[in-house]
Design a protein around this motif. Structure first.
Motif, PDB file in Angstrom:
ATOM      1  N   SER A 128       0.843  -1.196   0.000  1.00  0.00           N
ATOM      2  CA  SER A 128       0.000   0.000   0.000  1.00  0.00           C
ATOM      3  C   SER A 128       0.871   1.235   0.000  1.00  0.00           C
ATOM      4  N   ASN A 129       0.230   2.343  -0.290  1.00  0.00           N
ATOM      5  CA  ASN A 129       0.875   3.647  -0.172  1.00  0.00           C
ATOM      6  C   ASN A 129       2.125   3.762  -1.052  1.00  0.00           C
ATOM      7  N   LYS A 146      -4.321   3.220   9.653  1.00  0.00           N
ATOM      8  CA  LYS A 146      -4.736   4.616   9.469  1.00  0.00           C
ATOM      9  C   LYS A 146      -3.656   5.577   9.966  1.00  0.00           C
ATOM     10  N   GLN A 158      -0.968   5.832   7.445  1.00  0.00           N
ATOM     11  CA  GLN A 158      -1.397   6.716   6.358  1.00  0.00           C
ATOM     12  C   GLN A 158      -1.228   8.185   6.731  1.00  0.00           C
ATOM     13  N   SER A 180       3.435   8.386   5.739  1.00  0.00           N
ATOM     14  CA  SER A 180       2.857   8.072   4.431  1.00  0.00           C
ATOM     15  C   SER A 180       3.865   7.467   3.464  1.00  0.00           C
ATOM     16  N   SER A 183       5.437   1.667   3.178  1.00  0.00           N
ATOM     17  CA  SER A 183       4.552   0.668   2.575  1.00  0.00           C
ATOM     18  C   SER A 183       4.125  -0.314   3.661  1.00  0.00           C
ATOM     19  N   ASN A 196     -11.125   4.618   4.555  1.00  0.00           N
ATOM     20  CA  ASN A 196      -9.729   5.027   4.417  1.00  0.00           C
ATOM     21  C   ASN A 196      -8.931   4.166   3.447  1.00  0.00           C
ATOM     22  N   ILE A 222      -8.356   1.033   3.462  1.00  0.00           N
ATOM     23  CA  ILE A 222      -7.533   0.015   4.123  1.00  0.00           C
ATOM     24  C   ILE A 222      -7.972  -1.392   3.733  1.00  0.00           C
ATOM     25  N   CYS A 248       4.999   5.305  14.139  1.00  0.00           N
ATOM     26  CA  CYS A 248       5.213   6.217  13.009  1.00  0.00           C
ATOM     27  C   CYS A 248       6.413   7.127  13.250  1.00  0.00           C
TER      28      CYS A 248
END
Length: 494
Positions: free
Chosen positions: A10-11, A35, A38, A42, A45, A106, A108, A417
């Motif tokens: 993702s991302n 989330k 994200q 961001s 991955s 979102n 996901i 994060c």
């Protein structure tokens, strides 16, 4: 063996076979983690592996009558998604829908691989990554995936096994014997005599709900538990929602509930006898019986074990109406028709529900190795309740015992994060908390509950001083997790 397809990324993940973050579990914590990635990391991955066929974790697994939250939804809900349902104490299906909607809104959901049960995780320092093996449902061929970071959102109890004591004579019982974790979809308890063994959150949820249809429900407890009644709806929040934007009303209510929860907890720990008398007095008032209230007057102090929440006093109402009752005793033997108790009393039953608790596990029962050596959580010390000493590039979500799970899950996600961004900024590939031998060991959880005591041999330890202490204080953790220095000399970056 096959590699998990690139569509699981993702991302903006590239064609590189190593993804940044592998999230294990698509429950409340796992969807929240995705989330936060994200929002706050961001560039990372990620993908989610989930052993079940649906989103929701706990809220998809448990389907017994009356299943609901045992925390208010303004704190059990996500920090980024307002809870707007009118009930503060919500039923399981509504919570499951909330989690699903969060994932759908979102983007996901497409990045969850259902039916993938992670069995092995192997860290290689030379490669600076994890190699994970997952069994696929209805497929004999395992999936192999490489990830730089392992993010465990798989809870702390076994989905395969609940805790079931061996009661003498249990096999002789001719009625239905049920464990709440594996509730039969078509169990008929209408006009049946039901005995629920247990006095924890599951039992106090089941008894009033089953009493609506059953001939009578008896809650058989070995020892009492503190039970507190709170309104099913938060009038303060509902009023705010009439005049303020939903997100602002949610944030104010969330802050109010956090502060009140912390104050009540601190009062209980500092003035246990006063709080005990208060809780028993309230029970007596709602039951209209001092004698009945003794079934809710434990020998231990408030919050030595978790308090049981009942919305709008539903349990007390059913006892008062004669639809339910509480017996404090032990089982001498199980017979064909019920339970013979040590006191000589006999409880006749058509259905026995063994609400006897959970079987705890760590790291989702994944077999973990670090550079070829088996990793045992019980030999590790927890760093801020999120990482384990000697376990590189790994985060685990473990919520509060005196407040909602999601409060700590949100903070853990923010920390993850921050850590990922810091490592990317400075070119680090590995981080691991290194244990200080001078820090004395303490139990990971200070609870006296049976499920915690039974798991003492598998739980990690906490330390006698920061940052090895597992705080049960959300406000304190905000500063220690959200804003504290990452490179603190304990977390070793390389």
């Amino acid at each position: 063996m096959s590699v998990l397809p690139q569509t699981a990324m993702s991302n903006g993940a590239s064609d590189h076979p190593i993804i940044d973050v592998l999230i294990v579990g698509a429950g409340l914590s796992g969807i929240g983690a995705a989330k936060h990635l994200q929002m706050h990391s961001s560039q990372s991955s990620w993908c989610i592996l989930e052993s079940r066929d649906a989103i929701g974790g706990t809220w998809d697994l448990f389907r017994y009558p009356g299943i609901r939250s045992d925390s208010d939804m303004y704190t059990l809900g996500y920090s980024f998604k307002p809870w707007i349902d009118h009930k503060a104490i919500a039923d399981g299906s509504t919570i499951r829908q909330y989690i699903q909607k969060t994932a759908d809104e979102n983007g996901i959901t497409p990045h969850i691989r259902h039916g993938h049960s992670v069995t092995h995780a192997s860290w290689s320092s030379s490669e600076a990554c994890w190699t994970l093996t997952a069994n696929q449902k209805n497929n004999d061929q395992p999936v192999v995936l490489k990830a730089r970071f392992l993010y465990l959102c798989c809870g702390y109890y076994s989905y395969k096994n609940g805790y079931q004591p061996n009661f003498p004579g249990q096999a002789s019982f001719k009625g239905d014997w049920v464990h709440p974790q594996f509730w039969p979809e078509k169990l008929n308890y209408e006009q049946k005599k039901v005995v629920v063994i247990g006095s924890g959150a599951t039992a106090v949820t089941l008894v009033p709900e089953m009493a609506k249809k059953a001939a009578h429900v008896t809650m058989l407890q070995r020892s009492p538990t503190y039970v507190i009644s709170l309104p099913a709806e938060d009038g303060f929040s509902l009023t705010l929602q009439k005049f303020l934007p939903s997100k602002l009303a949610y944030q104010i209510t969330r802050a109010k509930n956090v502060i009140l929860g912390m104050l009540s907890y601190q009062l209980a720990r500092s003035q246990p006898e006063f709080v005990k008398r208060y809780l028993v007095k309230i029970a007596a008032k709602q039951l209209r019986s001092d004698e009945q209230a003794q079934h809710f007057s434990p020998d231990y102090k408030p919050w030595d074990q978790r308090l049981c929440l009942i919305p709008d006093g539903d349990l007390f109402k059913q006892i008062r109406r004669g639809h339910a009752s509480v017996v404090t005793d032990t089982i001498q033997t199980v017979t064909e028709k019920g339970l013979q108790l040590s006191s000589g009393q006999f409880l006749e039953a058509d259905i026995i529900v063994s609400a006897t608790g959970l079987s705890l596990n760590m790291l989702g029962d994944i077999q973990v190795t670090v550079d070829g050596q088996a990793f045992k959580p019980s030999q590790a010390m927890a760093y801020r309740g999120m990482c384990l000493s000697g376990l590189p590039n790994a985060i685990m979500t473990f919520g509060y015992t005196n407040a909602s799970w999601t409060l700590k899950a949100d903070l853990t996600a923010v920390y993850a994060c921050r850590l990922l961004n810091y490592m990317r900024q400075h070119g680090y590939r590995k981080v691991v908390p290194v244990r200080d031998a001078s820090v004395a060991e303490q139990d990971y959880l200070s609870f006296t509950s049976g499920y915690v005591q039974r798991a003492s041999s598998i739980l990690p330890k906490q330390g006698s001083r920061a940052p090895w202490q597992v705080n049960q204080n959300y406000i304190k953790d905000i500063f220690l997790i959200k804003y504290a220095r990452l490179n603190d000399g304990i977390m070793q970056f390389s």
